[in-house]
Scaffold this active site. Structure first.
Site, PDB file in Angstrom:
ATOM      1  N   ASN A  68       1.786   2.982  -2.708  1.00 35.65           N
ATOM      2  CA  ASN A  68       1.171   3.895  -3.687  1.00 35.65           C
ATOM      3  C   ASN A  68      -0.143   4.457  -3.149  1.00 35.65           C
ATOM      4  O   ASN A  68      -0.457   5.631  -3.368  1.00 35.65           O
ATOM      5  CB  ASN A  68       0.949   3.185  -5.021  1.00 35.65           C
ATOM      6  CG  ASN A  68       2.223   3.155  -5.858  1.00 35.65           C
ATOM      7  OD1 ASN A  68       2.657   4.190  -6.367  1.00 35.65           O
ATOM      8  ND2 ASN A  68       2.836   1.983  -5.968  1.00 35.65           N
TER       9      ASN A  68
ATOM     10  N   ASP B  44      -2.469  -4.489 -18.851  1.00 33.01           N
ATOM     11  CA  ASP B  44      -1.564  -3.326 -18.872  1.00 33.01           C
ATOM     12  C   ASP B  44      -1.495  -2.678 -20.267  1.00 33.01           C
ATOM     13  O   ASP B  44      -0.432  -2.227 -20.699  1.00 33.01           O
ATOM     14  CB  ASP B  44      -0.144  -3.739 -18.415  1.00 33.01           C
ATOM     15  CG  ASP B  44      -0.149  -4.325 -17.017  1.00 33.01           C
ATOM     16  OD1 ASP B  44      -0.894  -3.832 -16.160  1.00 33.01           O
ATOM     17  OD2 ASP B  44       0.607  -5.294 -16.777  1.00 33.01           O
TER      18      ASP B  44
ATOM     19  N   MET C 140      -3.467  -6.907  -7.465  1.00 34.77           N
ATOM     20  CA  MET C 140      -2.840  -7.957  -8.263  1.00 34.77           C
ATOM     21  C   MET C 140      -3.828  -8.927  -8.910  1.00 34.77           C
ATOM     22  O   MET C 140      -3.595 -10.129  -8.926  1.00 34.77           O
ATOM     23  CB  MET C 140      -1.829  -8.718  -7.400  1.00 34.77           C
ATOM     24  CG  MET C 140      -0.671  -7.846  -6.972  1.00 34.77           C
ATOM     25  SD  MET C 140       0.108  -7.032  -8.399  1.00 34.77           S
ATOM     26  CE  MET C 140       1.707  -6.630  -7.745  1.00 34.77           C
TER      27      MET C 140
ATOM     28  N   GLY D 236       0.781  -1.241   0.000  1.00 35.77           N
ATOM     29  CA  GLY D 236       0.000   0.000   0.000  1.00 35.77           C
ATOM     30  C   GLY D 236       0.807   1.283   0.000  1.00 35.77           C
ATOM     31  O   GLY D 236       0.301   2.337   0.396  1.00 35.77           O
TER      32      GLY D 236
ATOM     33  N   HIS E 144       1.957   0.706 -13.080  1.00 35.52           N
ATOM     34  CA  HIS E 144       2.699  -0.507 -13.423  1.00 35.52           C
ATOM     35  C   HIS E 144       4.199  -0.186 -13.412  1.00 35.52           C
ATOM     36  O   HIS E 144       4.604   0.845 -13.968  1.00 35.52           O
ATOM     37  CB  HIS E 144       2.269  -1.023 -14.806  1.00 35.52           C
ATOM     38  CG  HIS E 144       2.944  -2.302 -15.171  1.00 35.52           C
ATOM     39  ND1 HIS E 144       2.584  -3.506 -14.606  1.00 35.52           N
ATOM     40  CD2 HIS E 144       3.985  -2.551 -15.995  1.00 35.52           C
ATOM     41  CE1 HIS E 144       3.373  -4.453 -15.089  1.00 35.52           C
ATOM     42  NE2 HIS E 144       4.225  -3.907 -15.932  1.00 35.52           N
TER      43      HIS E 144
ATOM     44  N   ASP F 197      -8.006  -0.957 -19.511  1.00 27.38           N
ATOM     45  CA  ASP F 197      -8.958  -1.511 -20.475  1.00 27.38           C
ATOM     46  C   ASP F 197      -8.978  -3.035 -20.316  1.00 27.38           C
ATOM     47  O   ASP F 197      -8.437  -3.566 -19.337  1.00 27.38           O
ATOM     48  CB  ASP F 197      -8.640  -1.038 -21.906  1.00 27.38           C
ATOM     49  CG  ASP F 197      -7.332  -1.616 -22.428  1.00 27.38           C
ATOM     50  OD1 ASP F 197      -6.720  -2.483 -21.756  1.00 27.38           O
ATOM     51  OD2 ASP F 197      -6.917  -1.201 -23.536  1.00 27.38           O
TER      52      ASP F 197
HETATM   53  C1  GAR Z   1       4.154  -1.332  -7.124  1.00 20.87           C
HETATM   54  O1  GAR Z   1       5.501  -1.374  -7.525  1.00 20.87           O
HETATM   55  C2  GAR Z   1       3.232  -1.366  -8.329  1.00 20.87           C
HETATM   56  O2  GAR Z   1       3.726  -0.660  -9.429  1.00 20.87           O
HETATM   57  C3  GAR Z   1       3.197  -2.840  -8.598  1.00 20.87           C
HETATM   58  O3  GAR Z   1       3.138  -3.452  -7.332  1.00 20.87           O
HETATM   59  C4  GAR Z   1       3.770  -2.610  -6.389  1.00 20.87           C
HETATM   60  C5  GAR Z   1       2.791  -2.335  -5.276  1.00 20.87           C
HETATM   61  O4  GAR Z   1       3.404  -1.657  -4.213  1.00 20.87           O
HETATM   62  N1  GAR Z   1       2.085  -3.191  -9.412  1.00 20.87           N
HETATM   63  C6  GAR Z   1       2.108  -4.158 -10.327  1.00 20.87           C
HETATM   64  O5  GAR Z   1       3.084  -4.839 -10.530  1.00 20.87           O
HETATM   65  C7  GAR Z   1       0.810  -4.324 -11.099  1.00 20.87           C
HETATM   66  N2  GAR Z   1       1.012  -5.220 -12.202  1.00 20.87           N
HETATM   67  P1  GAR Z   1       2.546  -0.893  -3.148  1.00 20.87           P
HETATM   68  O6  GAR Z   1       1.521  -1.910  -2.609  1.00 20.87           O
HETATM   69  O7  GAR Z   1       3.525  -0.480  -2.093  1.00 20.87           O
HETATM   70  O8  GAR Z   1       1.884   0.256  -3.818  1.00 20.87           O
END
Ligand code: GAR
Length: 209
Positions: free
Chosen positions: A16, A147, A92, A14, A111, A143
């Site tokens: 982001n 990705d 995910m 979490g 991504h 979409d």
């Molecule tokens: C982030 O690096 C995000 O870009 C990636 O998972 C991580 C989540 O971190 N997302 C993907 O790979 C989606 N395909 P977070 O839970 O600390 O935000």
């Protein structure tokens, strides 16, 4: 301008999510985070919501035998928040077609690669294995593809010869935390227009940028 209702969807750490919450708390975004949905009952993101008193619903993928039932429960929970914008932040799972069509052009994802390279899981490992000199991150609308939706913002980082997946991921994450809140800010200010595959950013009178 009325505040947009932002819903964040997570599966794990979490960070982001926190970068968006911080930008909203700082008054940078014309919106409010009305809730968070976690697909994982053990996600560290849940405690972060509790600390900040942000409503967090858990729709745990593990508790559904069938993917279709998970998608239905997810959609019903999302609808309950009446979101204007849905931000996938380390969420995910692939969203179903009904979900995407109901919220078309209102779902964003971050991504950890320069799309269209290295879609799907383990994007940082894919970049290292391929041998690229630069990688980065992408905020895009979601979409039906994996990705593949229209790109809103990207940021580039160098890949060093002694990088491993963790060091590259950490360098990319700094940029994720910068561009995701910026994309949300632009959306909430009604400055994003989708034209085909392209996202046009209203620059407020500035030429280029
Ligand atoms: C982030 O690096 C995000 O870009 C990636 O998972 C991580 C989540 O971190 N997302 C993907 O790979 C989606 N395909 P977070 O839970 O600390 O935000």
């Amino acid at each position: 301008m009325t505040k947009k209702r932002i819903l964040i969807m997570v599966s794990g750490r979490g960070s982001n999510m926190e970068s968006i919450l911080n930008a909203v708390a700082d008054g940078q975004i014309a919106g409010e985070v009305v809730g968070v949905i976690s697909s994982n009952s053990e996600a560290p993101a849940i405690a972060k919501c509790d600390q900040r008193q942000i409503p967090c619903s858990v729709v745990d993928r593990k508790t559904f035998a069938r993917k279709a039932d998970f998608q239905q429960a997810l959609l019903a929970t999302v609808d309950g928040y009446r979101p204007d914008l849905i931000c996938l932040a380390g969420f995910m799972h692939i969203l179903g077609a009904e979900f995407i069509s109901r919220y078309r052009n209102r779902i964003m994802n971050i991504h950890p690669s320069l799309l269209p390279s290295f879609t799907g899981l383990n994007a940082q490992e894919q970049a290292l294995a391929y041998g690229v000199r630069y990688s980065g991150c992408t905020v895009h609308f979601v979409d039906e593809g994996m990705d593949t939706g229209p790109i809103i913002l990207q940021a580039v980082v160098p890949v060093y010869q002694d990088d491993d997946a963790a060091s590259l991921a950490a360098r990319i994450l700094v940029e994720e935390h910068r561009i995701y809140p910026e994309a949300v800010r632009l959306f909430c200010a009604d400055r994003l227009t989708i034209v085909g595959r392209r996202v046009i950013i209203d620059q407020g009178g500035k030429v280029n940028g």
